[in-house]
Design a protein around this motif. Sequence first.
Motif, PDB file in Angstrom:
ATOM      1  N   GLN A   1       0.849  -1.193   0.000  1.00 16.72           N
ATOM      2  CA  GLN A   1       0.000   0.000   0.000  1.00 16.72           C
ATOM      3  C   GLN A   1       0.888   1.247   0.000  1.00 16.72           C
ATOM      4  N   ALA A   2       1.470   1.510  -1.173  1.00 14.76           N
ATOM      5  CA  ALA A   2       2.485   2.556  -1.279  1.00 14.76           C
ATOM      6  C   ALA A   2       1.946   3.945  -0.946  1.00 14.76           C
ATOM      7  N   ARG A   3       0.746   4.284  -1.403  1.00 15.53           N
ATOM      8  CA  ARG A   3       0.220   5.635  -1.143  1.00 15.53           C
ATOM      9  C   ARG A   3       0.087   5.916   0.353  1.00 15.53           C
ATOM     10  N   GLN A   4      -0.508   4.965   1.076  1.00 12.48           N
ATOM     11  CA  GLN A   4      -0.652   5.145   2.522  1.00 12.48           C
ATOM     12  C   GLN A   4       0.718   5.195   3.198  1.00 12.48           C
ATOM     13  N   SER A   5       1.626   4.361   2.712  1.00 13.71           N
ATOM     14  CA  SER A   5       2.960   4.325   3.280  1.00 13.71           C
ATOM     15  C   SER A   5       3.670   5.664   3.089  1.00 13.71           C
ATOM     16  N   VAL A   6       3.608   6.200   1.887  1.00 11.25           N
ATOM     17  CA  VAL A   6       4.242   7.488   1.593  1.00 11.25           C
ATOM     18  C   VAL A   6       3.683   8.576   2.503  1.00 11.25           C
TER      19      VAL A   6
END
Length: 131
Positions: free
Chosen positions: A95-100
């Motif tokens: 979940q790259a967006r949430q991670s970023v």
Amino acid sequence: MTGQSVSREELTARLEPYRGGRGLEDGQEVPLGLYLQVTPPREIIARMLRNLKEIHKTQADWQRLVAVQDRLLVLLPQAWDEYRDRGLAHAELGQARQSVRDLETYLIQTRNRHDRQYVSERLAQLRRALD
């Protein structure tokens, strides 16, 4: 510890090795009440959630770890390390967006942390994955 209540006598016995004179004159003892502190409910809940966090992290159960992190951040919205940890868990879930979002929050809010370079590098990797 088992979480069970202990009697005053049992608590006194457990504290005996630590009590000593502690700099008091004539062998006076520190009153038992000075060893006890009231813990606010928020801190008790935070400790329980952090215990769950460690269990889920050890088991690499990222979905449950994120759920615990969500609760921790509702309870402690300025616990910046929790944003970092949730961001890294989101990354494990893909979940790259949430991670970023979480890792950016962590880096904006913290300075001079020992892991700043690692988090910055991980953030750059995640941003590249989004492009």
